[in-house]
Enzyme design. Sequence first.
Site, PDB file in Angstrom:
ATOM      1  N   ASP A   1       0.863  -1.175   0.000  1.00  0.00           N
ATOM      2  CA  ASP A   1       0.000   0.000   0.000  1.00  0.00           C
ATOM      3  C   ASP A   1       0.911   1.239   0.000  1.00  0.00           C
ATOM      4  O   ASP A   1       2.136   1.141   0.122  1.00  0.00           O
ATOM      5  CB  ASP A   1      -0.951  -0.020   1.203  1.00  0.00           C
ATOM      6  CG  ASP A   1      -2.173   0.864   0.957  1.00  0.00           C
ATOM      7  OD1 ASP A   1      -2.126   1.735   0.078  1.00  0.00           O
ATOM      8  OD2 ASP A   1      -3.177   0.694   1.673  1.00  0.00           O
TER       9      ASP A   1
HETATM   10  C1  NOJ Z   1      -4.046   3.965   0.182  1.00  0.00           C
HETATM   11  C2  NOJ Z   1      -5.192   3.008   0.343  1.00  0.00           C
HETATM   12  O1  NOJ Z   1      -5.106   2.320   1.575  1.00  0.00           O
HETATM   13  C3  NOJ Z   1      -5.294   1.979  -0.767  1.00  0.00           C
HETATM   14  O2  NOJ Z   1      -6.491   1.258  -0.617  1.00  0.00           O
HETATM   15  C4  NOJ Z   1      -5.198   2.643  -2.105  1.00  0.00           C
HETATM   16  O3  NOJ Z   1      -5.320   1.675  -3.126  1.00  0.00           O
HETATM   17  C5  NOJ Z   1      -3.864   3.357  -2.194  1.00  0.00           C
HETATM   18  N1  NOJ Z   1      -3.812   4.389  -1.175  1.00  0.00           N
HETATM   19  C6  NOJ Z   1      -3.637   3.977  -3.558  1.00  0.00           C
HETATM   20  O4  NOJ Z   1      -4.462   5.052  -3.758  1.00  0.00           O
END
Ligand code: NOJ
Length: 710
Positions: A270
Amino acid sequence: MKQNEYPYRNPALPLEERVEDLLGRMTLEEKVDQLMQITIGADTNPNNAGDGHSFRPTIGSVLSYSGGAKNRNAFQRLAVEHTRLGIPIIWGYDVIHGWRTGFPIPLAQACSWDPSLIEAGCRVAARESYAAGIDWTFSPMLDVPHDPRWGRVMEGYGEDPLAAGIFGAAAVRGYQGDDPSQPGTIAACLKHFVGYAAIEAGHDYAYTDISSRALHEIYLPPFHAGVKAGAMTLMSAFNDITGTPAVVNHYTLTEVLRDRWGFKGFVVSDWDGVIQVENQGYTSDPAEMCRAALTAGNDMEMNSTSYRNIPQLVASGRLEMQVVDEAVRRVLRVKFAKGLFEHPYRDEVAPESVSLLPESLEIAREAARASMVLLKNESDTLPLKTTLRHIALIGPVATDPEASAGAWAAMVLPETVPTLRDVIGKYFPESEIHFAHGCDYEGDSEEGFAEAVAAAEKSEVVIMALGEGGNRSGENRSYTNIALPGRQAALLRRIAELGRPVVLLVSSGRPILYPELEPFANAILHIWECGHGAAAGCCDILTGAYNPSGRLAITFPRSVGQIPIYYNRHHRARPDSHSWNGTYFDLDDSPMYPFGYGLSYTRFEYSQMSVSVPELTAQVTLRNAGERAGKETVFWFLSDPEAKLTQPIRRLIAFEQIELAPGEEQIVTLHFDRMRDLAYIDPTGRKVFEPGRFILSVGSEKAEFIVRAE
Ligand code: NOJ
């Protein structure tokens, strides 16, 4: 040999041969680049704070890309035509519930209990986002939450692990199609692997203490279903799983995902997930973060750049080259399987030619009305007569397209989303609609109350359109109070005093507290955040053109004090009948609206349930005892009252939707299986079948039976 003569360029060769050929030609630096994901320029995704990195055409992936097909082609050309090996970039975006055409938030879609609608919506999202230059979505989210204070409940499919897996698999099929190398499809990414939803007290990004049992029984199964459906990628989660952050967790990322489940695609971290292990108290050494994440099985790093330490780690002998190669192999495998080498560019078609097509909007409307849940309908307040002369429409949701678009709305343009106020007149052509804003979502002002009272006084029925506002749920949206904000409850009370029938519509991205609202409404329809079809779908229900069929996929509590709350909880040591039984002294222990709850304009009756052993079939007669055609979701729950590993009071093992005409009845049959349905999952993740007594329940019916050892 010229680059275009290298074997990996030949689509006729088996995929694995192409991967090995390309891998064998790469320098370490080129390999490192394939494992990195960056944004270009400013990142417009509000959930990530990033100014972007300088662009290297050898980079593996770009995320949060919204620059359209033309710009993508220009960047992609640099990668494909101006680098040594010409490896195409894979372009990602959070396409969570639609791209231009907005679909209901996933939590709402789950309440439709219709995997085919979820699949159809994801197919539209894939087609639209593909045309805009996207190859890969960070969806579906398969986290199983027990706490609606966590704003991300809106992104998942509710609290049941079986349902989350079935809906997640449907999303994967929708995004990836039968052949993910084909144009118009995008790769799915199951997230967040794993256990993110177990956060403490609803705090986003918090620690998670997850027993092996809960890991295997609750949090992993939806991911297993998604992997079986062919998901090409997974995203490792932010959370620290009982002391080992998910991004450096060898057990989940390798022993379970690869060794047991045979997953062949790649795992992306993430956003900053790799470097955040420092905040979690794991290590502050960037090289060690990189080593730990990569050796655990996290192949690609999102945004942060600790993977730039790979060459130094390899040179010093701290990281084996084969670990790097394996990660690169997985990334390349997905790029080949995705058809990127054959189709690196996009047709530069006008987005309108694939966006918001009439057939897409029709699916959005069908999904919207199937997702809404009728919670109360005293004296058949709904459906409303279309011959009413005066209807009041009051509340901030009535004119707010963002309440329908919801959080994570990708490229949905609010100005294209019809509001209730825009469309209601079409559904009630004989009525005069008296609109009043009433109050804002938040704040203390009651200035608009008088206008709202005047509108209601002129009307035979009042529709109150209240809610959270489109972005109160979502990432980093934790609240201790999940009641409707501002003066909305006060406005409802004020209107209810007038004595007109009140129909309450509530738009939200999470369960909200109803005790302060319920007594003041004659009918309640929970309309969630349902995208482009929200207003039309809602009016279909108000007029009775659609008989509501949504059922809650998540429990609605009476009070925040009851959280965590979910249906498949375990027994207490003392039953309710005991005088000292541990229930609350200050509150009815039951949920406000339980999992599976939802009313219809007709009545369904269950009778004559039977179970046959050893055939392992169950039957029940379902009858539409009302006067309207309707759709019923038949939920089959299993209880295993005596087990060496004690079991939840009940758990869902199957569901099915049945449509019946008035007076019609049907025998519904369930074929169940010892290992799939009766066995439980032990703390190591193995299925264990213990012979003995079981109870199946469906609707009002229940049957006990014994299954012996074979
Ligand atoms: C943080 C989020 O937790 C995740 O779900 C998302 O895909 C990413 N950012 C990218 O935007």
